[in-house]
Design an enzyme around this catalytic site. Structure first.
Site, PDB file in Angstrom:
ATOM      1  CE  LYS A  95      -5.703  -7.356   4.481  1.00  0.00           C
ATOM      2  NZ  LYS A  95      -5.801  -7.986   3.249  1.00  0.00           N
ATOM      3  CG  HIS A 150      -0.466  -0.085   2.529  1.00  0.00           C
ATOM      4  ND1 HIS A 150       0.366   0.890   3.029  1.00  0.00           N
ATOM      5  CD2 HIS A 150      -0.630  -0.988   3.522  1.00  0.00           C
ATOM      6  CE1 HIS A 150       0.684   0.601   4.280  1.00  0.00           C
ATOM      7  NE2 HIS A 150       0.103  -0.547   4.601  1.00  0.00           N
ATOM      8  CB  CYS A 196       0.608  -6.078  20.534  1.00  0.00           C
ATOM      9  SG  CYS A 196      -0.172  -5.499  19.000  1.00  0.00           S
ATOM     10  CG  HIS A 227       3.943  -1.463   2.471  1.00  0.00           C
ATOM     11  ND1 HIS A 227       2.741  -2.033   2.142  1.00  0.00           N
ATOM     12  CD2 HIS A 227       4.194  -1.809   3.760  1.00  0.00           C
ATOM     13  CE1 HIS A 227       2.287  -2.717   3.178  1.00  0.00           C
ATOM     14  NE2 HIS A 227       3.141  -2.586   4.178  1.00  0.00           N
ATOM     15  CG  HIS A 277      -1.476  -3.089  15.624  1.00  0.00           C
ATOM     16  ND1 HIS A 277      -0.213  -2.960  16.138  1.00  0.00           N
ATOM     17  CD2 HIS A 277      -1.329  -3.342  14.309  1.00  0.00           C
ATOM     18  CE1 HIS A 277       0.668  -3.159  15.173  1.00  0.00           C
ATOM     19  NE2 HIS A 277       0.028  -3.375  14.052  1.00  0.00           N
ATOM     20  CB  CYS A 307       3.645  -4.835  17.977  1.00  0.00           C
ATOM     21  SG  CYS A 307       2.772  -3.293  18.065  1.00  0.00           S
ATOM     22  CB  CYS A 319      -1.499  -2.237  20.725  1.00  0.00           C
ATOM     23  SG  CYS A 319      -0.366  -1.690  19.426  1.00  0.00           S
ATOM     24  CE  LYS A 365       1.865   2.439  10.387  1.00  0.00           C
ATOM     25  NZ  LYS A 365       1.629   1.011  10.440  1.00  0.00           N
TER      26      LYS A 365
HETATM   27  O1  ME8 Z   1       7.051  -3.658  10.425  1.00  0.00           O
HETATM   28  N1  ME8 Z   1       3.143   5.501   6.625  1.00  0.00           N
HETATM   29  O2  ME8 Z   1       6.577  -4.617   8.381  1.00  0.00           O
HETATM   30  P1  ME8 Z   1       5.340  -3.725   7.869  1.00  0.00           P
HETATM   31  C1  ME8 Z   1       4.468   5.454   6.390  1.00  0.00           C
HETATM   32  N2  ME8 Z   1       8.041  -6.680   8.944  1.00  0.00           N
HETATM   33  N3  ME8 Z   1       5.152   4.301   6.236  1.00  0.00           N
HETATM   34  C2  ME8 Z   1       4.464   3.155   6.330  1.00  0.00           C
HETATM   35  C3  ME8 Z   1       3.076   3.129   6.584  1.00  0.00           C
HETATM   36  C4  ME8 Z   1       2.403   4.375   6.734  1.00  0.00           C
HETATM   37  N4  ME8 Z   1       1.098   4.473   6.934  1.00  0.00           N
HETATM   38  N5  ME8 Z   1       2.674   1.857   6.611  1.00  0.00           N
HETATM   39  C5  ME8 Z   1       3.782   1.093   6.379  1.00  0.00           C
HETATM   40  C6  ME8 Z   1       7.216  -4.515   9.572  1.00  0.00           C
HETATM   41  N6  ME8 Z   1       4.865   1.880   6.202  1.00  0.00           N
HETATM   42  C7  ME8 Z   1       8.299  -5.561   9.767  1.00  0.00           C
HETATM   43  C8  ME8 Z   1       9.633  -4.922   9.456  1.00  0.00           C
HETATM   44  S1  ME8 Z   1      12.274  -5.085   9.079  1.00  0.00           S
HETATM   45  C9  ME8 Z   1      13.444  -6.196   9.406  1.00  0.00           C
HETATM   46  C10 ME8 Z   1      10.808  -5.852   9.605  1.00  0.00           C
HETATM   47  C11 ME8 Z   1       6.226   1.415   5.900  1.00  0.00           C
HETATM   48  O3  ME8 Z   1       4.820  -4.416   6.678  1.00  0.00           O
HETATM   49  C12 ME8 Z   1       7.248   2.008   6.852  1.00  0.00           C
HETATM   50  O4  ME8 Z   1       8.531   1.873   6.303  1.00  0.00           O
HETATM   51  O5  ME8 Z   1       4.412  -3.422   8.972  1.00  0.00           O
HETATM   52  C13 ME8 Z   1       7.091   1.094   8.050  1.00  0.00           C
HETATM   53  O6  ME8 Z   1       8.169   1.193   8.954  1.00  0.00           O
HETATM   54  C14 ME8 Z   1       7.008  -0.243   7.364  1.00  0.00           C
HETATM   55  O7  ME8 Z   1       6.273   0.028   6.148  1.00  0.00           O
HETATM   56  C15 ME8 Z   1       6.320  -1.310   8.179  1.00  0.00           C
HETATM   57  O8  ME8 Z   1       6.057  -2.396   7.359  1.00  0.00           O
END
Ligand code: ME8
Length: 516
Positions: free
Chosen positions: A303, A22, A130, A25, A151, A133, A148, A300
């Site tokens: 999903k 999304h 959580c 990301h 979430h 998280c 949390c 934020k």
């Molecule tokens: O945390 N605004 O994965 P994740 C800005 N798997 N950036 C965002 C965002 C938003 N609303 N939503 C997601 C994880 N991001 C772990 C990470 S690393 C070894 C493991 C981006 O799929 C942003 O970079 O929840 C955030 O830190 C990341 O996606 C979280 O992705």
């Protein structure tokens, strides 16, 4: 004299495969792509890693809830991420998956090393977990309603025996590291946040999950009843991708690593990851760059909250490169920003369609119609011409300053100002009137030449953010499509321009879609 850094390594988080890509990301991935292009233009060869985080309870639950085989499910979503980034033209070098056998071996090696060194112990633990998280939250982390804060769900009370990484041993070393290395976390507010977090006692990190509760993970090499905690597993990716722990480990590349993340996963990166690296006797990451969140309707985008914006759909509907430009121009790095379709549409129309798009087509149309080839003498430049031309260097300097201060928004603003300055110059010089006057033929060449030099600079400077538009500008000016691969291609004092036949159409005006 210090030698300039000639290589660099940048990473995005590995995204969980419980959601499709999304806008949130995309922001981090687009930013990393832009940084890579920006550095490579300046001769720094940059390795860019992105990928997917595929183990853990969330993923297993998601696959189960859809009645799917977990492996098949993670393959499908990982491919979706890779395809999305490829279709958006993002220039990653490594697409890393935590289910890769090489990763699994390296994680087990790290665990065994730490166990052998007495850094991992077995004990009972009770706390608030959580699943969103994928970690235990402390009492101070839950909000006033006991939820949390990310979430908005109540964490589960869990009591179980598990393996712990003795992270508390690194408490003082972490404080020293973040106090000494001012660039270790940027922007500064996040370094301060971590230093103040470290003022409280630091617990140990639970790094295992019993198999009765979770099987979808990497088995502990020293106890087959447990799998590895997903964060401990996933964070190692950054290091393993540089060849660690093999003989071929590229420790020089590792030493340059910059992690791009958003604030939701700052603690995992600043505290867990840095302590893990210290325990493994590997140099901590050079820099963490931390953004705020993209919000939709005040929360934020995620999903689980169901308010997602799909990046590919946006680009397909509104044009290539438009999302990159909007995201980087709109967000003040480190703070939250709100995504609205209306702002996105306005941004495209104001700066891309009416801005650079209109400027290029306006200048090009007059040049094609009246000149075809542009030739002029440097000596014929007036003060007004030189004034506009001197703004090119200023814009480049402001652009680079924005990048080095992580104020990407400022870089884009100064670039937009050069577009406006060139537009005003055209209005003032009235090349259409010069074209009608046979005595002004030479002046017309100069005026169009000054505009084309400025457009060349605009194309070269913006190339990391608008790679496709920059390529079109380079083609239109017959410079060769790779001309802006080096920043030196942006500012040249050409007195001759050949123009290609077609008038480049860079960006179209777009309409707000009708509500369905
Ligand atoms: O945390 N605004 O994965 P994740 C800005 N798997 N950036 C965002 C965002 C938003 N609303 N939503 C997601 C994880 N991001 C772990 C990470 S690393 C070894 C493991 C981006 O799929 C942003 O970079 O929840 C955030 O830190 C990341 O996606 C979280 O992705």
């Amino acid at each position: 004299m210090a030698t300039p850094q000639s290589r660099s390594y940048i990473t995005t988080p590995l995204y969980y495969v419980n959601a499709r890509p999304h806008l949130g990301h995309s922001y981090t991935t687009i930013l990393a792509d832009t940084i890579k292009r920006h550095r490579e233009q300046r001769g720094i060869q940059t390795t860019f890693l992105t990928g997917t985080d595929e183990h853990g309870e969330k993923i297993e639950q998601m696959a189960k809830s859809q009645g799917r085989d977990t492996r098949e499910f993670v393959d499908e979503v990982a491919n979706d991420f890779r395809d999305t980034w490829q279709k958006m033209g993002l220039s990653f070098d490594i697409f890393y998956r935590t289910t890769d056998p090489n990763h699994i071996r390296a994680v087990q090696h790290a665990l065994q090393t730490l166990k052998d060194r007495g850094e991992i112990v077995f004990r009972e633990y009770e706390g608030k977990y959580c699943v969103g998280c994928e970690r235990f939250l402390t009492d101070t982390e839950v909000n006033a309603d006991g939820l949390c804060p990310d979430h908005l769900k109540k964490p589960e009370n869990r009591k179980e025996s598990n393996y712990f990484f003795l992270m508390s041993r690194y408490h003082q070393a972490l404080i020293d590291h973040f106090e000494k290395n001012r660039n270790a976390i940027r922007p500064e507010q996040f370094r301060q946040e971590m230093l103040s977090f470290l003022k409280q006692p630091l617990g140990d990190l639970c790094i295992s999950r019993p198999k009765e509760r979770l099987t979808w993970g990497i088995e502990l090499p020293f106890d087959s009843n447990f799998v590895t905690y997903v964060w401990f597993d996933a964070l190692l990716n950054y290091l393993v991708a540089t060849g660690w722990p093999g003989a071929q480990w590229d420790s020089n590349l590792w030493a340059t690593v910059n992690h791009f993340i958003a604030k939701d996963i700052l603690k995992a990166h600043a505290i867990y990851w840095t302590a893990m690296l210290m325990a493994l006797q590997v140099k901590p990451a050079q820099e963490l760059q931390v953004s705020g969140w993209w919000l939709v309707d005040g929360t934020k985008m995620s999903k689980s909250l169901g308010n997602v914006v799909r990046p590919l759909e946006m680009e397909e509907k509104f044009g290539r490169d438009t999302l990159r430009f909007y995201l980087l121009r709109e967000m003040s790095y480190g703070s939250d920003s709100t995504f609205t379709l209306e702002n996105y549409v306005n941004c495209i129309n104001a700066y891309l369609a009416n801005g650079i798009g209109n400027l290029v087509s306006r200048v090009y149309t007059i040049a094609k119609k009246n000149l075809g080839v542009v030739d002029f003498a440097e000596a014929d430049l007036t003060d007004a011409d030189r004034r506009l031309l001197s703004l090119r260097t200023k814009t480049r300097e402001a652009w680079d300053q924005g990048f080095s201060e992580l104020k990407y928004q400022n870089s884009l603003k100064s670039w937009c100002e050069l577009v406006t300055a060139c537009d005003l110059y055209v209005n003032e010089m009235k090349p259409w009137a010069l074209a009608k006057d046979p005595t002004q033929k030479e002046r017309l060449q100069v005026v169009i030449g000054v505009c084309l030099r400025t457009i060349q600079a605009l194309g070269g400077i913006i190339a990391p953010v608008l790679p496709n538009a920059a390529r079109e500008i380079a083609n239109a000016l017959h410079l060769g499509e790779n001309h802006f691969d080096q920043i030196e291609g942006a500012i040249e004092d050409r007195t001759h321009f050949d123009l290609r036949d077609e008038i480049p159409k860079l960006f179209m005006r777009v309409q707000m879609p009708q509500a369905e």
